[in-house]
Design a protein around this motif. Structure first.
Motif, PDB file in Angstrom:
ATOM      1  N   ALA A  11       0.871  -1.169   0.000  1.00  0.00           N
ATOM      2  CA  ALA A  11       0.000   0.000   0.000  1.00  0.00           C
ATOM      3  C   ALA A  11       0.911   1.223   0.000  1.00  0.00           C
ATOM      4  N   PRO A  12       0.825   2.086  -1.001  1.00  0.00           N
ATOM      5  CA  PRO A  12       1.771   3.190  -1.088  1.00  0.00           C
ATOM      6  C   PRO A  12       1.687   4.181   0.067  1.00  0.00           C
ATOM      7  N   GLN A  13       0.579   4.170   0.806  1.00  0.00           N
ATOM      8  CA  GLN A  13       0.444   5.080   1.944  1.00  0.00           C
ATOM      9  C   GLN A  13       0.952   4.467   3.249  1.00  0.00           C
ATOM     10  N   SER A  14       1.480   3.259   3.190  1.00  0.00           N
ATOM     11  CA  SER A  14       1.939   2.568   4.399  1.00  0.00           C
ATOM     12  C   SER A  14       3.325   3.046   4.836  1.00  0.00           C
ATOM     13  N   PRO A  15       3.504   3.411   6.111  1.00  0.00           N
ATOM     14  CA  PRO A  15       4.837   3.819   6.569  1.00  0.00           C
ATOM     15  C   PRO A  15       5.829   2.665   6.545  1.00  0.00           C
ATOM     16  N   TRP A  16       5.340   1.461   6.767  1.00  0.00           N
ATOM     17  CA  TRP A  16       6.234   0.301   6.766  1.00  0.00           C
ATOM     18  C   TRP A  16       6.732   0.005   5.354  1.00  0.00           C
ATOM     19  N   THR A  17       5.856   0.210   4.374  1.00  0.00           N
ATOM     20  CA  THR A  17       6.294   0.062   2.987  1.00  0.00           C
ATOM     21  C   THR A  17       7.347   1.113   2.664  1.00  0.00           C
ATOM     22  N   TYR A  18       7.124   2.336   3.113  1.00  0.00           N
ATOM     23  CA  TYR A  18       8.101   3.415   2.925  1.00  0.00           C
ATOM     24  C   TYR A  18       9.456   3.047   3.518  1.00  0.00           C
ATOM     25  N   LEU A  19       9.458   2.525   4.730  1.00  0.00           N
ATOM     26  CA  LEU A  19      10.720   2.199   5.400  1.00  0.00           C
ATOM     27  C   LEU A  19      11.482   1.074   4.702  1.00  0.00           C
ATOM     28  N   GLY A  20      10.769   0.202   4.000  1.00  0.00           N
ATOM     29  CA  GLY A  20      11.442  -0.920   3.354  1.00  0.00           C
ATOM     30  C   GLY A  20      11.676  -0.774   1.869  1.00  0.00           C
ATOM     31  N   HIS A  21      11.017   0.199   1.247  1.00  0.00           N
ATOM     32  CA  HIS A  21      10.980   0.244  -0.221  1.00  0.00           C
ATOM     33  C   HIS A  21      12.364   0.330  -0.864  1.00  0.00           C
ATOM     34  N   GLU A  22      13.151   1.294  -0.479  1.00  0.00           N
ATOM     35  CA  GLU A  22      14.455   1.486  -1.126  1.00  0.00           C
ATOM     36  C   GLU A  22      15.374   0.288  -0.888  1.00  0.00           C
ATOM     37  N   LEU A  65       7.722   2.861  14.807  1.00  0.00           N
ATOM     38  CA  LEU A  65       8.064   3.718  13.670  1.00  0.00           C
ATOM     39  C   LEU A  65       9.241   4.626  14.013  1.00  0.00           C
ATOM     40  N   LYS A  66       9.230   5.167  15.215  1.00  0.00           N
ATOM     41  CA  LYS A  66      10.334   6.034  15.645  1.00  0.00           C
ATOM     42  C   LYS A  66      11.634   5.246  15.719  1.00  0.00           C
ATOM     43  N   ARG A  67      11.588   4.041  16.253  1.00  0.00           N
ATOM     44  CA  ARG A  67      12.775   3.188  16.345  1.00  0.00           C
ATOM     45  C   ARG A  67      13.351   2.884  14.964  1.00  0.00           C
ATOM     46  N   TRP A  68      12.460   2.456  14.052  1.00  0.00           N
ATOM     47  CA  TRP A  68      12.933   2.065  12.731  1.00  0.00           C
ATOM     48  C   TRP A  68      13.444   3.250  11.929  1.00  0.00           C
ATOM     49  N   SER A  69      12.771   4.378  12.076  1.00  0.00           N
ATOM     50  CA  SER A  69      13.226   5.586  11.389  1.00  0.00           C
ATOM     51  C   SER A  69      14.640   5.951  11.825  1.00  0.00           C
ATOM     52  N   LEU A 102      17.243   3.186  10.632  1.00  0.00           N
ATOM     53  CA  LEU A 102      17.544   3.234   9.195  1.00  0.00           C
ATOM     54  C   LEU A 102      18.029   4.608   8.745  1.00  0.00           C
ATOM     55  N   ASN A 103      18.017   5.557   9.683  1.00  0.00           N
ATOM     56  CA  ASN A 103      18.402   6.939   9.370  1.00  0.00           C
ATOM     57  C   ASN A 103      17.569   7.490   8.219  1.00  0.00           C
TER      58      ASN A 103
END
Length: 200
Positions: free
Chosen positions: A10-21, A68-72, A75-76
């Motif tokens: 889902a393009p609006q998912s923060p978890w997808t954002y964190l893993g995409h690149e 989300l804060k931890r993963w952000s 992953l910097n």
């Protein structure tokens, strides 16, 4: 033999954002072809026991922000925990990604997907707004208006519906979800396992 990975998200998912690149980089590193399949996560939730964020128990909502804060930080990656334009409907951006694949191929679709995710989670932009989506298409080097127009066609809608049906049939219940050689991997925190499978 070509290695292929289905990428449900889902393009609006923060978890997808964190893993995409990271996922895109892993696929390229291991010569894996990606099937880009943005899906309607609301429909997936409706048949798999998932709940929209607003309907989850308070303790689950609170822990989500902690993670989300931890993963952000880990992953910097910049991430606004409570972005201005969220929740945001995923359908318009998902269809823009599909239109990009139709017109320009998988790499273009993956690039625009990443740009949409950054728009929501790092840039405080409204990924449900047509003008914003057209601008994202143009920033990727394409005719954003033309891409937006093609995203509204019945053929794109049919593809979006098909991906959602495929996700349900593949027992997907969250995003991102990767299917490689018949095995599912849920979440950006499973990319290490996915890479081991790619490397075999």
């Amino acid at each position: 033999m070509t290695k292929v990975c289905d990428y449900y998200f889902a393009p609006q998912s923060p978890w997808t954002y964190l893993g995409h690149e990271r996922f895109v980089a892993l696929a390229k590193k291991h010569g894996v072809q990606v099937n880009v399949k943005p899906s309607d996560i609301g429909k997936v939730f409706s048949v798999s026991g998932g709940l929209p964020l607003a309907k989850r128990a308070p303790q689950r909502q609170a822990y989500r922000l902690v993670e989300l804060k931890r993963w952000s930080a880990h992953l910097n990656m910049p991430l606004n925990l409570q972005p201005k334009y969220f929740p945001v409907p995923g359908d318009p951006s998902a269809k823009l990604i599909i239109a990009a694949r139709f017109a320009h191929g998988t790499d273009a679709a993956l690039d625009i997907a990443g740009r949409v995710m950054r728009a929501v989670w790092a840039e405080e932009r409204n990924a449900g707004d047509p003008d914003t989506l057209a601008a994202i298409g143009s920033e990727a080097g394409f005719d954003g208006r033309a891409l937006l127009k093609s995203s509204e066609t019945t053929s794109v809608q049919a593809e979006y519906d098909r991906y959602t049906d495929e996700a349900i049939a593949a027992n997907v219940f969250g995003a991102p979800w990767y299917v490689y050689e018949g095995e599912g991997y849920w979440g950006q925190d499973r990319l290490d396992f996915l890479e081991r499978a790619f490397a075999k």
